[in-house]
Design a protein around this motif. Sequence first.
Motif, short mmCIF file in Angstrom:
data_model
loop_
_atom_site.label_atom_id
_atom_site.label_comp_id
_atom_site.label_asym_id
_atom_site.label_seq_id
_atom_site.Cartn_x
_atom_site.Cartn_y
_atom_site.Cartn_z
N ARG A 193 17.50 12.39 -12.68
CA ARG A 193 18.90 12.00 -12.76
C ARG A 193 19.63 12.33 -11.46
O ARG A 193 20.61 11.65 -11.09
N ASN B 160 14.27 3.27 -8.84
CA ASN B 160 14.32 3.20 -10.30
C ASN B 160 12.93 3.07 -10.90
O ASN B 160 12.61 3.70 -11.91
N TYR C 228 15.26 3.06 -24.80
CA TYR C 228 16.11 2.89 -23.63
C TYR C 228 17.15 4.02 -23.56
O TYR C 228 17.52 4.48 -22.48
N THR C 229 17.65 4.45 -24.71
CA THR C 229 18.64 5.52 -24.73
C THR C 229 18.07 6.79 -24.13
O THR C 229 18.72 7.45 -23.30
N SER D 253 17.43 6.46 -20.37
CA SER D 253 18.68 6.61 -19.64
C SER D 253 19.08 8.08 -19.52
O SER D 253 19.57 8.52 -18.47
N GLU D 254 18.85 8.86 -20.58
CA GLU D 254 19.20 10.27 -20.57
C GLU D 254 18.40 11.02 -19.50
O GLU D 254 18.93 11.91 -18.82
N THR E 184 16.79 9.61 -16.79
CA THR E 184 16.77 9.02 -15.46
C THR E 184 18.15 8.65 -14.92
O THR E 184 18.31 8.47 -13.71
N LEU F 278 19.53 5.79 -15.54
CA LEU F 278 19.55 4.34 -15.34
C LEU F 278 20.25 3.63 -16.49
O LEU F 278 20.21 4.08 -17.63
N THR F 279 20.90 2.51 -16.18
CA THR F 279 21.50 1.68 -17.20
C THR F 279 20.42 0.82 -17.86
O THR F 279 19.29 0.71 -17.35
N ARG F 280 20.73 0.21 -18.99
CA ARG F 280 19.76 -0.64 -19.68
C ARG F 280 19.30 -1.77 -18.78
O ARG F 280 18.12 -2.12 -18.76
N GLU G 53 19.20 -1.80 -15.49
CA GLU G 53 18.34 -1.25 -14.45
C GLU G 53 16.95 -0.92 -15.00
O GLU G 53 15.95 -1.13 -14.30
N ILE G 54 16.89 -0.42 -16.22
CA ILE G 54 15.60 -0.11 -16.85
C ILE G 54 14.77 -1.37 -17.00
O ILE G 54 13.58 -1.40 -16.66
#
Length: 235
Positions: free
Chosen positions: A27, A149, A172-173, A176-177, A179, A181-183, A185-186
Motif C-alpha cells: 500500500r 500494480n 477485489y475488496t 484493495s485493502e 495493495t 488499488l481500485t477495482r 486498476e486491479i
Amino acid sequence: MKVMLPEWKKLPTDWIRSKQENSNVLRSMYWSNNGASNISALMLYIVLSQNANSSPDKKFNEVGCCFITYDTFSDITGLSRSLISKGLNTLIEFDLITKNHLGKQSHYKIKNYEKSKWGKVPYAGLYDNAGKEINAFSSFSLRKKIELNALKLYLLYIAFRDSNTNYASISYTKISEYTGLTRNEISHANSFLVALHLIEIRVGESIKELNKPMNIYRINHINPYHHSGSRPNLR
C-alpha cells in the motif's frame, strides 16, 4: 541448452500479508512517489528471493543471503545500474533487506527470512533458456503505473496461494485493502499479468463463502499439474 534451475524458491510473505498500517509495504508503494524505484524494488526482491540460501552454507552462516552483482541484476531484470541502486535502497528503506560487504563484494540478506511465513515464487519457468533473464521483465518500461500494480498483485497472489488447491482465492475488496488499488486498476493489472503469462484466472467459488463467486488466481510455473482437472475434488 536450458539451464537447470529449481522450480521455485521461498519468498517471505509476512510483509505482504500485514494489515498494520505502518508495515503495509504494498500500500505504501505509490506510483506518484518514486514509481520506477518501487517497480525496481519489487523486481529485485523477486530476484533476491530466487537466489537466497534457505539453509546455512559455506558462504553464509545465516539464511536468506546471497551474493549478486549489479551486472547480474541487470542481466536478469534489464534494469540500469541507477535503477538497481534506487530499487535496493527502497528495499532497505522499507526494512525488507540489508546490504553488507565482504571485502569488495556486496551481499544481501532478506529480513525475517527464517521467521516469516512464505510463498513459492517461480524460478526456472520465469527465465529464458539460458537461465539469465526473466522473460516477463523484458516487457517492463518502468514508465507505466500498471507495471507497479501488476507486481503488487503478483506478489499478493504468491502470498495467498493455497498449497492444497494451488491457487489464490481473494476478493477485489481484500486485494484493495492489501495493495491500495481500485477495482479498475486491479482488473487492468490482472490482464497485464495474464498477457505476460505470469498467472491464469478463472471464476470459481470461495471455499469460505460458497455462494459468492470470485476469481481464483493460479501462479504459472508452480505445480503445473496440480489443478481441478487433475484433482476433481479441488474447487
